[in-house]
Scaffold this motif. Structure first.
Motif, PDB file in Angstrom:
ATOM      1  N   GLN A  91       0.826  -1.201   0.000  1.00  0.00           N
ATOM      2  CA  GLN A  91       0.000   0.000   0.000  1.00  0.00           C
ATOM      3  C   GLN A  91       0.866   1.260   0.000  1.00  0.00           C
ATOM      4  O   GLN A  91       0.550   2.242  -0.678  1.00  0.00           O
ATOM      5  N   ALA A  94       2.151   1.819  -3.515  1.00  0.00           N
ATOM      6  CA  ALA A  94       1.105   2.398  -4.355  1.00  0.00           C
ATOM      7  C   ALA A  94       0.892   3.872  -4.017  1.00  0.00           C
ATOM      8  O   ALA A  94       0.774   4.717  -4.915  1.00  0.00           O
ATOM      9  N   TYR A  95       0.848   4.194  -2.744  1.00  0.00           N
ATOM     10  CA  TYR A  95       0.593   5.566  -2.303  1.00  0.00           C
ATOM     11  C   TYR A  95       1.719   6.506  -2.732  1.00  0.00           C
ATOM     12  O   TYR A  95       1.467   7.609  -3.248  1.00  0.00           O
ATOM     13  N   GLY A  99      -1.005   6.363  -6.102  1.00  0.00           N
ATOM     14  CA  GLY A  99      -2.238   5.600  -6.005  1.00  0.00           C
ATOM     15  C   GLY A  99      -3.047   5.977  -4.772  1.00  0.00           C
ATOM     16  O   GLY A  99      -2.672   6.869  -4.000  1.00  0.00           O
ATOM     17  N   THR A 100      -4.152   5.261  -4.573  1.00  0.00           N
ATOM     18  CA  THR A 100      -5.072   5.546  -3.467  1.00  0.00           C
ATOM     19  C   THR A 100      -5.238   4.311  -2.594  1.00  0.00           C
ATOM     20  O   THR A 100      -5.406   3.195  -3.094  1.00  0.00           O
ATOM     21  N   ILE A 144      -5.884  -1.094  -1.587  1.00  0.00           N
ATOM     22  CA  ILE A 144      -5.469  -0.214  -2.679  1.00  0.00           C
ATOM     23  C   ILE A 144      -6.674  -0.108  -3.615  1.00  0.00           C
ATOM     24  O   ILE A 144      -7.086  -1.099  -4.214  1.00  0.00           O
ATOM     25  N   SER A 146      -6.951   2.425  -6.062  1.00  0.00           N
ATOM     26  CA  SER A 146      -6.490   2.810  -7.399  1.00  0.00           C
ATOM     27  C   SER A 146      -4.975   2.770  -7.422  1.00  0.00           C
ATOM     28  O   SER A 146      -4.320   3.145  -6.446  1.00  0.00           O
ATOM     29  N   LEU A 147      -4.430   2.299  -8.531  1.00  0.00           N
ATOM     30  CA  LEU A 147      -2.983   2.192  -8.692  1.00  0.00           C
ATOM     31  C   LEU A 147      -2.404   3.453  -9.332  1.00  0.00           C
ATOM     32  O   LEU A 147      -3.122   4.191 -10.020  1.00  0.00           O
ATOM     33  N   PRO A 148      -1.112   3.690  -9.151  1.00  0.00           N
ATOM     34  CA  PRO A 148      -0.459   4.762  -9.921  1.00  0.00           C
ATOM     35  C   PRO A 148      -0.656   4.529 -11.416  1.00  0.00           C
ATOM     36  O   PRO A 148      -0.761   3.375 -11.870  1.00  0.00           O
ATOM     37  N   ALA A 151       1.665   2.017 -13.032  1.00  0.00           N
ATOM     38  CA  ALA A 151       1.793   0.694 -12.428  1.00  0.00           C
ATOM     39  C   ALA A 151       1.207  -0.383 -13.342  1.00  0.00           C
ATOM     40  O   ALA A 151       0.316  -0.115 -14.147  1.00  0.00           O
TER      41      ALA A 151
END
Length: 236
Positions: A91, A94-95, A99-100, A144, A146-148, A151
């Motif tokens: 996570q 991703a962040y 991402g979210t 997670i 949403s991904l970058p 990604a």
């Protein structure tokens, strides 16, 4: 022997069964509890591994070493230093990448869970060692969501749209726990069991499922760990 920096979010955190497999493959590791302080850079380390933990990746008030962990994650991404982020570690990856990650936005997952590879996994240096369907341990209420943008999605489950992804060439995020065995789950304490049951899971069924899939899970987790160690060694 090349050494990976392993960041834990509790004083009892560790690589568990991954550690011996890494060592046998030629990769050493150094576990540091974030609360004791973290190095400012990855200089001298061949890889970064970030383990799981309780907070969201931006809850700095709860875990004040998260900013340092995010900074080291960014160093790994930018420096193409192999990274493996597990649960919270995934996570965080991703962040940091844009991402979210959200709390209880989706349904929780506990115990052995069936995971499905996405098409891109066939050509991925790490996930290509896994079959199309594989059982791994889960223990999370954050997801997670949403991904970058850059990604690559590698795996998902019924409840989690992101179970595995790659960011850049050498950084992987996981929602599942390859380090956790059936024996580890059987040793969860009363508080853990209460949390699992509060989320709608039957504890006896969790134990039964873990036992059924233990041998397959162990075999696949070992292959996964050894492949990551090989990637680290080849990157040097």
């Amino acid at each position: 022997m090349p050494t990976a920096l392993v960041i834990g979010h509790s004083k009892t955190a560790g690589l568990r069964r991954l550690g011996p497999w890494f060592n046998e493959q030629g990769l050493d590791y150094e576990v540091k509890f974030g609360g004791d302080g973290l190095p400012e850079s990855l200089d001298g380390y061949a890889a970064l591994i970030v383990l799981g933990g309780a907070p969201l990746p931006y809850e700095d008030d709860r875990f004040p070493w998260l900013p340092a962990t995010r900074a080291l994650t960014r160093q790994a991404i930018d420096g193409q230093i192999p990274m493996l982020g597990i649960c919270l570690g995934g996570q965080l990856l991703a962040y940091v990448g844009g991402g979210t990650v959200e709390h209880r936005k989706l349904q929780p997952e506990h115990g052995i869970t069936p995971i499905t590879l996405d098409a891109a996994a066939a050509d991925d240096p790490l996930f290509s060692v896994l079959p199309e369907f594989f059982p791994m341990t889960e223990n999370h209420v954050d997801h997670i969501t949403s991904l970058p943008a850059e990604a690559v999605l590698l795996a998902h489950s019924d409840r989690s749209p992101v179970q595995g992804f790659r960011l850049g060439d050498r950084a992987w995020g996981l929602q599942f726990h390859p380090e956790v065995s059936a024996a580890n789950i059987a040793a969860w304490d009363a508080d853990d069991i209460r949390d699992v049951e509060h989320d709608g899971f039957n504890w006896e069924e969790v134990l039964r499922r873990n036992s059924v899939y233990d041998a397959e899970n162990t075999k696949l987790a070992e292959a996964f760990a050894r492949r990551f160690a090989d990637i680290v060694l080849q990157a040097r």
